[in-house]
Design a protein around this motif. Structure first.
Motif, PDB file in Angstrom:
ATOM      1  N   ALA A   4      -7.693  -2.184   4.136  1.00 36.52           N
ATOM      2  CA  ALA A   4      -9.057  -1.802   4.475  1.00 36.52           C
ATOM      3  C   ALA A   4      -9.274  -0.310   4.229  1.00 36.52           C
ATOM      4  O   ALA A   4      -8.332   0.489   4.251  1.00 36.52           O
ATOM      5  CB  ALA A   4      -9.342  -2.136   5.937  1.00 36.52           C
ATOM      6  N   LYS A   5     -10.525   0.072   4.012  1.00 37.48           N
ATOM      7  CA  LYS A   5     -10.862   1.467   3.766  1.00 37.48           C
ATOM      8  C   LYS A   5     -10.451   2.354   4.940  1.00 37.48           C
ATOM      9  O   LYS A   5      -9.976   3.476   4.744  1.00 37.48           O
ATOM     10  CB  LYS A   5     -12.363   1.605   3.509  1.00 37.48           C
ATOM     11  CG  LYS A   5     -12.826   3.028   3.228  1.00 37.48           C
ATOM     12  CD  LYS A   5     -14.318   3.077   3.003  1.00 37.48           C
ATOM     13  CE  LYS A   5     -14.775   4.486   2.613  1.00 37.48           C
ATOM     14  NZ  LYS A   5     -14.485   5.477   3.671  1.00 37.48           N
ATOM     15  N   SER A   6     -10.612   1.851   6.165  1.00 35.80           N
ATOM     16  CA  SER A   6     -10.269   2.646   7.336  1.00 35.80           C
ATOM     17  C   SER A   6      -8.787   3.002   7.366  1.00 35.80           C
ATOM     18  O   SER A   6      -8.406   4.044   7.898  1.00 35.80           O
ATOM     19  CB  SER A   6     -10.646   1.873   8.606  1.00 35.80           C
ATOM     20  OG  SER A   6      -9.987   0.615   8.648  1.00 35.80           O
ATOM     21  N   VAL A   7      -7.942   2.150   6.792  1.00 37.85           N
ATOM     22  CA  VAL A   7      -6.506   2.420   6.733  1.00 37.85           C
ATOM     23  C   VAL A   7      -6.178   3.361   5.589  1.00 37.85           C
ATOM     24  O   VAL A   7      -5.418   4.323   5.744  1.00 37.85           O
ATOM     25  CB  VAL A   7      -5.716   1.099   6.590  1.00 37.85           C
ATOM     26  CG1 VAL A   7      -4.231   1.376   6.385  1.00 37.85           C
ATOM     27  CG2 VAL A   7      -5.931   0.215   7.798  1.00 37.85           C
ATOM     28  N   VAL A   8      -6.759   3.109   4.418  1.00 43.27           N
ATOM     29  CA  VAL A   8      -6.480   3.939   3.242  1.00 43.27           C
ATOM     30  C   VAL A   8      -6.905   5.383   3.471  1.00 43.27           C
ATOM     31  O   VAL A   8      -6.224   6.327   3.042  1.00 43.27           O
ATOM     32  CB  VAL A   8      -7.188   3.348   2.009  1.00 43.27           C
ATOM     33  CG1 VAL A   8      -7.031   4.271   0.794  1.00 43.27           C
ATOM     34  CG2 VAL A   8      -6.636   1.965   1.686  1.00 43.27           C
ATOM     35  N   VAL A  13      -2.644   8.838   0.073  1.00 45.05           N
ATOM     36  CA  VAL A  13      -2.623   8.137  -1.211  1.00 45.05           C
ATOM     37  C   VAL A  13      -3.999   8.271  -1.865  1.00 45.05           C
ATOM     38  O   VAL A  13      -4.982   8.617  -1.215  1.00 45.05           O
ATOM     39  CB  VAL A  13      -2.260   6.647  -1.047  1.00 45.05           C
ATOM     40  CG1 VAL A  13      -0.862   6.490  -0.463  1.00 45.05           C
ATOM     41  CG2 VAL A  13      -3.285   5.945  -0.161  1.00 45.05           C
ATOM     42  N   GLY A  14      -4.048   7.993  -3.154  1.00 46.75           N
ATOM     43  CA  GLY A  14      -5.324   7.977  -3.847  1.00 46.75           C
ATOM     44  C   GLY A  14      -6.187   6.833  -3.375  1.00 46.75           C
ATOM     45  O   GLY A  14      -5.712   5.870  -2.753  1.00 46.75           O
ATOM     46  N   SER A  21      -2.973  -0.089  -4.806  1.00 50.15           N
ATOM     47  CA  SER A  21      -2.074  -1.203  -5.101  1.00 50.15           C
ATOM     48  C   SER A  21      -0.604  -0.818  -4.964  1.00 50.15           C
ATOM     49  O   SER A  21       0.252  -1.673  -4.729  1.00 50.15           O
ATOM     50  CB  SER A  21      -2.339  -1.736  -6.514  1.00 50.15           C
ATOM     51  OG  SER A  21      -1.952  -0.784  -7.504  1.00 50.15           O
ATOM     52  N   GLU A  22      -0.283   0.482  -5.078  1.00 49.84           N
ATOM     53  CA  GLU A  22       1.100   0.925  -4.943  1.00 49.84           C
ATOM     54  C   GLU A  22       1.647   0.708  -3.542  1.00 49.84           C
ATOM     55  O   GLU A  22       2.864   0.755  -3.327  1.00 49.84           O
ATOM     56  CB  GLU A  22       1.222   2.395  -5.311  1.00 49.84           C
ATOM     57  CG  GLU A  22       1.135   2.691  -6.788  1.00 49.84           C
ATOM     58  CD  GLU A  22       1.527   4.121  -7.105  1.00 49.84           C
ATOM     59  OE1 GLU A  22       2.727   4.369  -7.364  1.00 49.84           O
ATOM     60  OE2 GLU A  22       0.647   4.998  -7.067  1.00 49.84           O
ATOM     61  N   LEU A  23       0.769   0.493  -2.571  1.00 50.02           N
ATOM     62  CA  LEU A  23       1.222   0.235  -1.206  1.00 50.02           C
ATOM     63  C   LEU A  23       1.857  -1.145  -1.084  1.00 50.02           C
ATOM     64  O   LEU A  23       2.607  -1.405  -0.136  1.00 50.02           O
ATOM     65  CB  LEU A  23       0.048   0.353  -0.231  1.00 50.02           C
ATOM     66  CG  LEU A  23      -0.624   1.727  -0.139  1.00 50.02           C
ATOM     67  CD1 LEU A  23      -1.877   1.633   0.732  1.00 50.02           C
ATOM     68  CD2 LEU A  23       0.331   2.767   0.416  1.00 50.02           C
ATOM     69  N   ALA A  24       1.551  -2.032  -2.016  1.00 49.78           N
ATOM     70  CA  ALA A  24       2.075  -3.393  -1.957  1.00 49.78           C
ATOM     71  C   ALA A  24       3.491  -3.448  -2.522  1.00 49.78           C
ATOM     72  O   ALA A  24       3.878  -2.637  -3.372  1.00 49.78           O
ATOM     73  CB  ALA A  24       1.163  -4.352  -2.721  1.00 49.78           C
ATOM     74  N   SER A  25       4.263  -4.413  -2.062  1.00 49.19           N
ATOM     75  CA  SER A  25       5.621  -4.589  -2.577  1.00 49.19           C
ATOM     76  C   SER A  25       5.588  -5.155  -3.989  1.00 49.19           C
ATOM     77  O   SER A  25       4.702  -5.929  -4.345  1.00 49.19           O
ATOM     78  CB  SER A  25       6.403  -5.531  -1.652  1.00 49.19           C
ATOM     79  OG  SER A  25       5.743  -6.788  -1.568  1.00 49.19           O
ATOM     80  N   GLY A  26       6.536  -4.750  -4.796  1.00 46.41           N
ATOM     81  CA  GLY A  26       6.627  -5.253  -6.159  1.00 46.41           C
ATOM     82  C   GLY A  26       5.650  -4.630  -7.119  1.00 46.41           C
ATOM     83  O   GLY A  26       5.402  -5.177  -8.196  1.00 46.41           O
ATOM     84  N   VAL A  27       5.076  -3.457  -6.761  1.00 43.63           N
ATOM     85  CA  VAL A  27       4.073  -2.801  -7.601  1.00 43.63           C
ATOM     86  C   VAL A  27       4.548  -1.390  -7.925  1.00 43.63           C
ATOM     87  O   VAL A  27       5.042  -0.668  -7.059  1.00 43.63           O
ATOM     88  CB  VAL A  27       2.702  -2.733  -6.899  1.00 43.63           C
ATOM     89  CG1 VAL A  27       1.682  -2.030  -7.785  1.00 43.63           C
ATOM     90  CG2 VAL A  27       2.222  -4.136  -6.556  1.00 43.63           C
TER      91      VAL A  27
END
Length: 268
Positions: A4-8, A13-14, A21-27
């Motif tokens: 969610a935007k509130s977390v980002v 991070v950008g 998407s870099e926050l996800a595993s395997g990316v």
């Protein structure tokens, strides 16, 4: 995985979809081209970027066309495995952005961003090679505003962004018998606009229209524009053993309809 935007906004991070998407595993963004991502080990150009379910992929590099505004993003979903059959045309994954839709209260925001390559410290290799960072100030202005058109029935959300810099481009014309001309100075700025309307047709039905526009000025060339328009209708079909599926109008050309038959038997 959904962010969610509130977390980002709280993380260092950008805010662009491929940054989130870099926050996800395997990316990873360790790819051969800028703005590409590798999902689950696939090629960097073989993913699908979406805004509100509409494909915004660049057909050459497989990156996301800039038909989004960061402050207008509500959430970013990254799908890397076990992806539903409603998606296709990729071997990596799907990055889908959902934009904000407004609400029963008026709200807005404004963001001012400044950047300059000269503010970045030179690396040891750059100092050895006497490479200096250009002193070019880039500015980015972002504004959002949303609220009700009819409370509890129809809402709107809009956003606008202007970014770029004033710079001198060393363009010259060298032709036999013609005096050399240049360099020329032009304003390197880009603009983008996003508008979304969301309506509640009833207790079980909602309709949404999304429009994004980004003109692309170039020196000595007429302005071109990138336009993204989509309308989605999401009925909540209550069929035992089945799930609701949206009906999507994509750019006014393709109509995808998915509905459950009346005699559908629940899965055993």
């Amino acid at each position: 995985q959904t962010y969610a935007k509130s977390v980002v906004d709280l993380l260092p991070v950008g805010r662009r979809p491929f940054d989130v998407s870099e926050l996800a595993s395997g990316v990873t963004t360790n790819t051969s081209n800028v703005s590409q991502v590798t999902l689950s080990g696939a090629f960097g150009y073989d993913n699908v970027f979406m805004v509100n379910g509409v494909d915004i992929n660049d057909n050459v590099q497989g990156t996301a066309n800039n038909l989004f505004i960061e402050d207008a993003i509500q959430e970013t979903s990254v799908l890397t495995n076990g992806i539903s059959a409603e998606y296709g045309r990729f071997s990596g994954g799907v990055i889908n952005v959902v934009t904000r839709s407004g609400g029963n209260s008026f709200s807005g925001s404004f963001r001012e961003g400044l950047s300059n390559p000269s503010w970045v410290t030179q690396t040891p290799l750059e100092r050895t090679a006497a490479i200096k960072h250009a002193d070019i100030l880039s500015k980015a202005h972002e504004g959002t505003f949303g609220g009700p058109v009819v409370k509890d029935r129809l809402w709107f959300f809009s956003s606008y962004r202007q970014w770029g810099s004033d710079k001198t481009v060393p363009l010259t014309f060298n032709q036999p018998g013609v005096p050399q001309e240049g360099p020329y100075s032009y304003i390197n700025r880009l603009y983008s606009t996003l508008v979304r309307l969301t309506g509640q047709l009833g207790s079980k039905n909602k309709i949404s229209a999304y429009y994004a526009w980004m003109p692309r000025p170039r020196p000595f060339i007429n302005t071109s524009a990138g336009i993204n328009f989509a309308v989605s209708y999401a009925p909540r079909i209550l069929v035992e053993g089945a799930v609701s599926v949206p009906v999507v109008f994509d750019n006014g050309a393709d109509l995808v309809v998915a509905a459950a038959p009346a005699n559908l038997e629940p899965a055993s």
